[in-house]
Design a protein around this motif. Sequence first.
Motif, short mmCIF file in Angstrom:
data_model
loop_
_atom_site.label_atom_id
_atom_site.label_comp_id
_atom_site.label_asym_id
_atom_site.label_seq_id
_atom_site.Cartn_x
_atom_site.Cartn_y
_atom_site.Cartn_z
N PHE A 350 3.32 -5.96 -8.20
CA PHE A 350 2.96 -5.97 -6.78
C PHE A 350 1.82 -6.95 -6.52
O PHE A 350 1.82 -7.64 -5.50
CB PHE A 350 2.59 -4.56 -6.34
CG PHE A 350 3.69 -3.57 -6.61
CD1 PHE A 350 4.87 -3.62 -5.88
CD2 PHE A 350 3.57 -2.61 -7.60
CE1 PHE A 350 5.91 -2.73 -6.14
CE2 PHE A 350 4.59 -1.71 -7.86
CZ PHE A 350 5.76 -1.78 -7.13
N TYR A 363 6.97 -4.74 1.84
CA TYR A 363 7.46 -4.05 0.65
C TYR A 363 8.42 -2.94 1.07
O TYR A 363 8.03 -1.98 1.72
CB TYR A 363 6.30 -3.45 -0.15
CG TYR A 363 5.45 -4.46 -0.87
CD1 TYR A 363 5.87 -5.01 -2.08
CD2 TYR A 363 4.23 -4.87 -0.35
CE1 TYR A 363 5.09 -5.93 -2.76
CE2 TYR A 363 3.44 -5.79 -1.02
CZ TYR A 363 3.88 -6.32 -2.22
OH TYR A 363 3.11 -7.24 -2.89
N SER A 366 7.51 0.58 -2.87
CA SER A 366 6.28 -0.07 -3.28
C SER A 366 5.70 0.58 -4.54
O SER A 366 6.39 1.25 -5.29
CB SER A 366 5.27 0.03 -2.14
OG SER A 366 4.88 1.39 -1.96
#
Length: 522
Positions: A350, A363, A366
């Motif tokens: 991420f 996203y 996530s």
Amino acid sequence: MFEATKVGRSVSKSEFKEQRDELRTQLLEVQRQLRETHIPVIVVVAGVEAAGKGEVVNRLNEWLDTRGLQTFAYWDLSDEERERPRYWRFWRNLPPRGEIALLFGGWYLTPIEHRFRGLCDDAALDAELTRIVDFERMLTQDGALVVKFWFHLNEKDQKQRLKELSRDDRSRWKMLPEKSKFSEQYELFEHVAERVIRQTDRGIAPWYLVEATDSRYRDLTVGKTLLQAIRARISQPLPMEPPPTADPLDLPDSAPAQITLLDQLDLTQKLERDLYKSELKRLQAEINELTWTAYKKQRTTVLVFEGMDAGGKGGAIRRITSAVDARLYRAIPVAAPSDEEKAHHYLWRFWRHIPRAGYMIIYDRSWYGRVLVERVEGFASEAEWRRAYSEINDFEEQLVEQGAILLKFWLQVSDDEQLERFRDREKTPYKQYKITDEDWRNREKAPQYKAAVNEMVARTSTEYAPWTLVEGDDKPFARIRVLSTICEQLRAALAEDVGASVRSVKRCGDHPERRAKPEARD
């Protein structure tokens, strides 16, 4: 603290040659063993100027197999690094499991230099050191070995070395501003370094102080210390984490106690079709303008969508992306991690997608997978998902500190509505790809997921990154709720000065002010 690095240790040429070949053989063997493990090794090389840090790194590259070794220097900030949170540059350099990374200064370089030059005070330095300790603890708990070397010289030897380096155009010291201060304020630099080392010397990531006057002694000491550290880590797994204690957020078994935040949502809310169309058109036009304003003001927008299967995440995201210029956003669909992603800390995949200042990232699922699906399905241990709450909060705080506008949405639907949507997907050819056996299995674990969501919201809905819970049984209502929330939050954030959005303590090492981008529309 540094007295032990000023006693005059040395190694003769003959001793060095005698020990060097054997040490190199042992290092290559332990590096081979390391490749078979799940252990990434992070070596931080720091110390006073002119102590020979570059020579040490060159020596390690000579002694080790460079196919499993990478070296990273942190001299000047690039534009892409300046427009992201400070730790982005370190996250993208973290080695995969089984490999080694050598970091010149690492996350210590900038805070030390900023404090030495008076660009921050002790309070700001201490705030950054606390973050560093938390960062290193997170890496080691995930299996990494962090080895930190500090190379030291006495004042007389440093002055002589700096004089020699002043004639070398390739010396980093010669490239630095205010070079003379290193020799003129030796005691101040030593004082700052002692404070940094004292506060970040932990058993999980200790400092090794190395006398650097004699290069042969210095290099052998580093090689032997690294060899012993890797051997010990391979042979001795990390200490077992203590079993979790009773948690106040764990729900008792009685039915009344099982009521969660999700049960408080009014899922009967609806929006008339005509009103939906007019509101959609208005809000999409506003989002288009707001994203261009964010671009000009260099405010990153991070949108996080979580929710039940068939909760309407995709539909809401499409209403956003159809309104925003495609040059300004990226949508990241998050599925099971790839082999490359599994070889790193779960947050790595991420961090790597965080955009430059001014852009939007969306996203679709996530980092919250760690405390949702990985928790419920047993892909993460209880110790792993429990510590993830604080790791996630720190990650999000760093985004906001850099000026990002972070919005998190949970889309909730009732069991009956989800079942109807599942059946519709099975019957509709162009929707069949959306329904899998896993979706049906997840329905059987609805109580576990509901408890996990309740705890997730309670622990990660912070002042700087609150959750928005969206009633999703009526798709038009949910979409307008998402769009209106985005517009409202963007308007408020963009009306502020960037500095006003930073809520945490100022830290040593903070990026300088970002340069504004010219407007670019065609």
